[in-house]
Design a protein around this motif. Structure first.
Motif, PDB file in Angstrom:
ATOM      1  N   LYS A  83     -38.154  34.782 -53.104  1.00 41.72           N
ATOM      2  CA  LYS A  83     -38.947  34.371 -51.941  1.00 41.72           C
ATOM      3  C   LYS A  83     -40.402  34.161 -52.330  1.00 41.72           C
ATOM      4  CE  LYS A  83     -36.485  35.737 -47.887  1.00 41.72           C
ATOM      5  NZ  LYS A  83     -36.627  36.211 -46.536  1.00 41.72           N
ATOM      6  N   ARG A  84     -40.899  35.007 -53.214  1.00 41.98           N
ATOM      7  CA  ARG A  84     -42.280  34.870 -53.661  1.00 41.98           C
ATOM      8  C   ARG A  84     -42.469  33.546 -54.390  1.00 41.98           C
ATOM      9  NH1 ARG A  84     -45.351  34.922 -57.656  1.00 41.98           N
ATOM     10  NH2 ARG A  84     -43.780  35.438 -59.180  1.00 41.98           N
ATOM     11  N   LYS A  85     -41.530  33.210 -55.275  1.00 45.21           N
ATOM     12  CA  LYS A  85     -41.612  31.939 -56.001  1.00 45.21           C
ATOM     13  C   LYS A  85     -41.502  30.752 -55.048  1.00 45.21           C
ATOM     14  CE  LYS A  85     -40.068  33.417 -60.551  1.00 45.21           C
ATOM     15  NZ  LYS A  85     -39.056  33.279 -61.595  1.00 45.21           N
ATOM     16  N   SER A  86     -40.597  30.842 -54.087  1.00 44.66           N
ATOM     17  CA  SER A  86     -40.448  29.756 -53.102  1.00 44.66           C
ATOM     18  C   SER A  86     -41.734  29.579 -52.316  1.00 44.66           C
ATOM     19  CB  SER A  86     -39.303  30.062 -52.138  1.00 44.66           C
ATOM     20  OG  SER A  86     -38.077  30.082 -52.815  1.00 44.66           O
ATOM     21  N   PHE A  87     -42.339  30.700 -51.920  1.00 45.41           N
ATOM     22  CA  PHE A  87     -43.579  30.604 -51.165  1.00 45.41           C
ATOM     23  C   PHE A  87     -44.690  29.997 -52.014  1.00 45.41           C
ATOM     24  CE2 PHE A  87     -47.638  32.115 -49.581  1.00 45.41           C
ATOM     25  CZ  PHE A  87     -47.573  31.640 -48.286  1.00 45.41           C
ATOM     26  N   GLU A  88     -44.748  30.356 -53.276  1.00 40.15           N
ATOM     27  CA  GLU A  88     -45.775  29.793 -54.162  1.00 40.15           C
ATOM     28  C   GLU A  88     -45.620  28.275 -54.268  1.00 40.15           C
ATOM     29  OE1 GLU A  88     -48.508  31.203 -55.394  1.00 40.15           O
ATOM     30  OE2 GLU A  88     -47.868  32.972 -54.284  1.00 40.15           O
ATOM     31  N   ILE A  89     -44.392  27.790 -54.318  1.00 35.91           N
ATOM     32  CA  ILE A  89     -44.141  26.348 -54.367  1.00 35.91           C
ATOM     33  C   ILE A  89     -44.594  25.700 -53.059  1.00 35.91           C
ATOM     34  CG2 ILE A  89     -42.320  24.589 -54.396  1.00 35.91           C
ATOM     35  CD1 ILE A  89     -40.812  26.504 -56.362  1.00 35.91           C
ATOM     36  N   ILE A  90     -44.250  26.324 -51.930  1.00 41.57           N
ATOM     37  CA  ILE A  90     -44.665  25.793 -50.628  1.00 41.57           C
ATOM     38  C   ILE A  90     -46.188  25.776 -50.528  1.00 41.57           C
ATOM     39  CG2 ILE A  90     -44.663  26.242 -48.135  1.00 41.57           C
ATOM     40  CD1 ILE A  90     -41.825  27.412 -48.531  1.00 41.57           C
ATOM     41  N   PHE A  91     -46.827  26.844 -50.980  1.00 38.37           N
ATOM     42  CA  PHE A  91     -48.287  26.907 -50.921  1.00 38.37           C
ATOM     43  C   PHE A  91     -48.912  25.826 -51.800  1.00 38.37           C
ATOM     44  CE2 PHE A  91     -52.414  28.542 -52.389  1.00 38.37           C
ATOM     45  CZ  PHE A  91     -53.067  28.558 -51.170  1.00 38.37           C
ATOM     46  N   GLU A  92     -48.358  25.617 -52.989  1.00 36.66           N
ATOM     47  CA  GLU A  92     -48.886  24.577 -53.884  1.00 36.66           C
ATOM     48  C   GLU A  92     -48.727  23.197 -53.264  1.00 36.66           C
ATOM     49  OE1 GLU A  92     -50.804  22.947 -57.151  1.00 36.66           O
ATOM     50  OE2 GLU A  92     -50.713  25.001 -56.436  1.00 36.66           O
ATOM     51  N   MET A  93     -47.582  22.945 -52.619  1.00 33.01           N
ATOM     52  CA  MET A  93     -47.375  21.664 -51.938  1.00 33.01           C
ATOM     53  C   MET A  93     -48.408  21.490 -50.828  1.00 33.01           C
ATOM     54  SD  MET A  93     -43.208  21.630 -51.764  1.00 33.01           S
ATOM     55  CE  MET A  93     -43.164  20.435 -50.468  1.00 33.01           C
ATOM     56  N   VAL A 142     -51.733  20.630 -52.490  1.00 37.61           N
ATOM     57  CA  VAL A 142     -51.746  19.262 -53.017  1.00 37.61           C
ATOM     58  C   VAL A 142     -51.882  18.252 -51.875  1.00 37.61           C
ATOM     59  CG1 VAL A 142     -50.314  17.517 -54.155  1.00 37.61           C
ATOM     60  CG2 VAL A 142     -50.510  19.799 -55.149  1.00 37.61           C
ATOM     61  N   LEU A 143     -51.231  18.532 -50.754  1.00 34.88           N
ATOM     62  CA  LEU A 143     -51.296  17.645 -49.593  1.00 34.88           C
ATOM     63  C   LEU A 143     -52.555  17.865 -48.755  1.00 34.88           C
ATOM     64  CD1 LEU A 143     -47.563  17.848 -48.524  1.00 34.88           C
ATOM     65  CD2 LEU A 143     -48.722  15.904 -49.602  1.00 34.88           C
ATOM     66  N   ASN A 144     -53.412  18.794 -49.216  1.00 36.40           N
ATOM     67  CA  ASN A 144     -54.684  19.077 -48.558  1.00 36.40           C
ATOM     68  C   ASN A 144     -54.494  19.442 -47.079  1.00 36.40           C
ATOM     69  OD1 ASN A 144     -57.436  19.446 -48.598  1.00 36.40           O
ATOM     70  ND2 ASN A 144     -57.883  17.328 -48.076  1.00 36.40           N
ATOM     71  N   CYS A 145     -53.560  20.355 -46.827  1.00 38.99           N
ATOM     72  CA  CYS A 145     -53.270  20.774 -45.453  1.00 38.99           C
ATOM     73  C   CYS A 145     -54.325  21.717 -44.888  1.00 38.99           C
ATOM     74  CB  CYS A 145     -51.898  21.451 -45.390  1.00 38.99           C
ATOM     75  SG  CYS A 145     -50.539  20.329 -45.750  1.00 38.99           S
ATOM     76  N   GLY A 146     -55.084  22.346 -45.755  1.00 36.86           N
ATOM     77  CA  GLY A 146     -56.130  23.248 -45.296  1.00 36.86           C
ATOM     78  C   GLY A 146     -55.613  24.568 -44.752  1.00 36.86           C
TER      79      GLY A 146
END
Length: 81
Positions: free
Chosen positions: A24-34, A37-41
């Motif tokens: 879950k931690r790795k999945s969250f890190e991927i979501i956070f990186e996305m 990158v998409l500059n969601c703020g």
């Protein structure tokens, strides 16, 4: 994604860190990186809350509209002051 934390006596995070399964931690890190990158703020805490709401069945599009509206309202309030 439940970001449970082990807390010490004073409410601070315990020395051994968060009790989140590695996958879950790795999945969250991927979501956070996305998100970054998409500059969601979105900061990590806000994103974790939004992910958890999605996992609870809340419509992601409705959440996105709500976040956008809150940002608009916040900007309008800042301009008014």
């Amino acid at each position: 994604l439940k970001m449970e934390r082990k807390l010490g006596q004073n409410g601070a995070e315990a020395e051994n860190g968060p009790s989140v399964p590695e996958s879950k931690r790795k999945s969250f890190e991927i979501i956070f990186e996305m998100s970054r990158v998409l500059n969601c703020g979105l900061d990590r805490d806000t994103l974790a809350i939004l992910v958890e709401l999605c996992e609870m069945g809340i419509n992601p599009e409705a959440l996105a509209l709500t976040v956008s509206e809150l940002r608009r309202e916040t900007a309008a309030l800042k301009q008014a002051n």
